[in-house]
Enzyme design. Structure first.
Site, mmCIF file in Angstrom:
data_model
loop_
_atom_site.group_PDB
_atom_site.id
_atom_site.type_symbol
_atom_site.label_atom_id
_atom_site.label_comp_id
_atom_site.label_asym_id
_atom_site.label_seq_id
_atom_site.Cartn_x
_atom_site.Cartn_y
_atom_site.Cartn_z
ATOM 1 N N ALA A 66 -20.456 -54.638 -19.762
ATOM 2 C CA ALA A 66 -21.031 -55.970 -19.972
ATOM 3 C C ALA A 66 -21.362 -56.596 -18.622
ATOM 4 O O ALA A 66 -20.832 -56.194 -17.584
ATOM 5 C CB ALA A 66 -20.047 -56.848 -20.736
ATOM 6 N N GLU A 113 -19.064 -48.545 -25.574
ATOM 7 C CA GLU A 113 -18.991 -49.045 -26.950
ATOM 8 C C GLU A 113 -20.341 -48.933 -27.648
ATOM 9 O O GLU A 113 -20.408 -48.599 -28.837
ATOM 10 C CB GLU A 113 -18.502 -50.487 -26.955
ATOM 11 C CG GLU A 113 -17.042 -50.629 -26.529
ATOM 12 C CD GLU A 113 -16.591 -52.070 -26.499
ATOM 13 O OE1 GLU A 113 -15.741 -52.435 -27.331
ATOM 14 O OE2 GLU A 113 -17.087 -52.833 -25.636
ATOM 15 N N GLU A 133 -11.935 -52.396 -19.211
ATOM 16 C CA GLU A 133 -11.811 -53.850 -19.340
ATOM 17 C C GLU A 133 -10.466 -54.379 -18.860
ATOM 18 O O GLU A 133 -10.363 -55.533 -18.438
ATOM 19 C CB GLU A 133 -12.043 -54.266 -20.799
ATOM 20 C CG GLU A 133 -13.497 -54.224 -21.248
ATOM 21 C CD GLU A 133 -13.910 -52.870 -21.787
ATOM 22 O OE1 GLU A 133 -14.969 -52.784 -22.430
ATOM 23 O OE2 GLU A 133 -13.172 -51.874 -21.559
#
Length: 253
Positions: A66, A113, A133
């Site tokens: 992200a 993901e 993460e």
């Protein structure tokens, strides 16, 4: 279609290729990219000329997670609202046609993901997969903990989620995450060939097969067997099945 963060190509009949295109950010997933991905998938869902979709990135990165710059300073509620406003996750999870993911370079965090949500994953030699993460004080939030555990089992999933363990393409093949490891110079051509084959098959049967395998992953064996039978029987009433069985018996195409 023209997008800010995606490139769309039609490399073969019935095949659409979506290329993540944020090269300076190693294709990090921001809200614009995920929204545009949702728009592209919704378009191809409705386009009867498209039978399969490829999602890929660059040689260096499929997607490096992200976009942290977009997340800094957000609280939990704001993060939830941003995720729900980005239609890409929902669009890929409900997409009925086959999706093939070609991973070169890194597929990290949200990038991993995204790859896990595709139906078939192909990896270039040397590709890297990880859910790092924990290094940011959070956990995967787009299904990573659930999907990777179902594929690799509890112990390795724990190591990947709690310690950010990186997995190379060759191990990903052994663990069932990817179905092939391919030379980097050949991965795009092989991916297009696979997508072309999928697009050329009976579309109702392909979609039914996809739905049944997804059901198997997400439910009990008993429920899956019921779903399979309920999906299997109506296919015999389709023109596809009637014509193709007749052609098989007559040794014609």
């Amino acid at each position: 279609m023209s997008f800010e963060t995606l490139l769309i190509e039609m490399p073969a009949k019935g095949v659409a290729l979506i290329r993540l295109n944020r090269p300076r950010q190693y294709n990090a997933l921001n809200s614009t990219l995920l929204t545009e991905l949702g728009t592209a998938l919704e378009h191809f869902e409705d386009d009867d000329a498209i039978g399969a979709v490829i999602i890929t990135g660059s040689e260096k990165a499929f997607a490096a997670g992200a976009d942290i710059a977009e997340m800094v300073g957000l609280n939990g509620q704001e993060m939830l609202e941003m995720v729900e406003a980005s239609t890409g996750w929902r669009a890929i999870s409900t997409f009925s046609k086959p999706t093939v993911c070609a991973v070169s370079g890194m597929a990290l965090g949200g990038g991993f993901e995204l790859a896990l949500q595709c139906d078939i994953l192909l990896a270039a030699k040397g590709a890297k997969f990880a859910l790092p993460e924990v290094n940011l004080g959070v956990i995967p939030g787009a299904g990573g903990t659930q999907r990777v555990a179902r594929i690799v089992g509890k112990s390795l999933a724990m190591e990947m989620v709690m310690n950010g363990r990186t997995m190379l393409a060759e191990e990903a093949l052994q663990r069932g995450i990817v179905s092939r490891v391919i030379d980097p110079a050949e991965i795009e051509a092989e991916t297009i060939q696979l997508a072309r084959e999928l697009a050329g098959r009976a579309p109702l049967a392909v979609r039914a097969g996809k739905a049944c395998v997804n059901k198997a992953i997400n439910t009990t064996l008993e429920e899956g067997l019921v779903f399979e039978r309920e999906t299997f029987i109506p296919l015999f009433d389709t023109e596809d099945a009637k014509n193709m069985m007749s052609a098989f018996l007559n040794k014609s195409k």
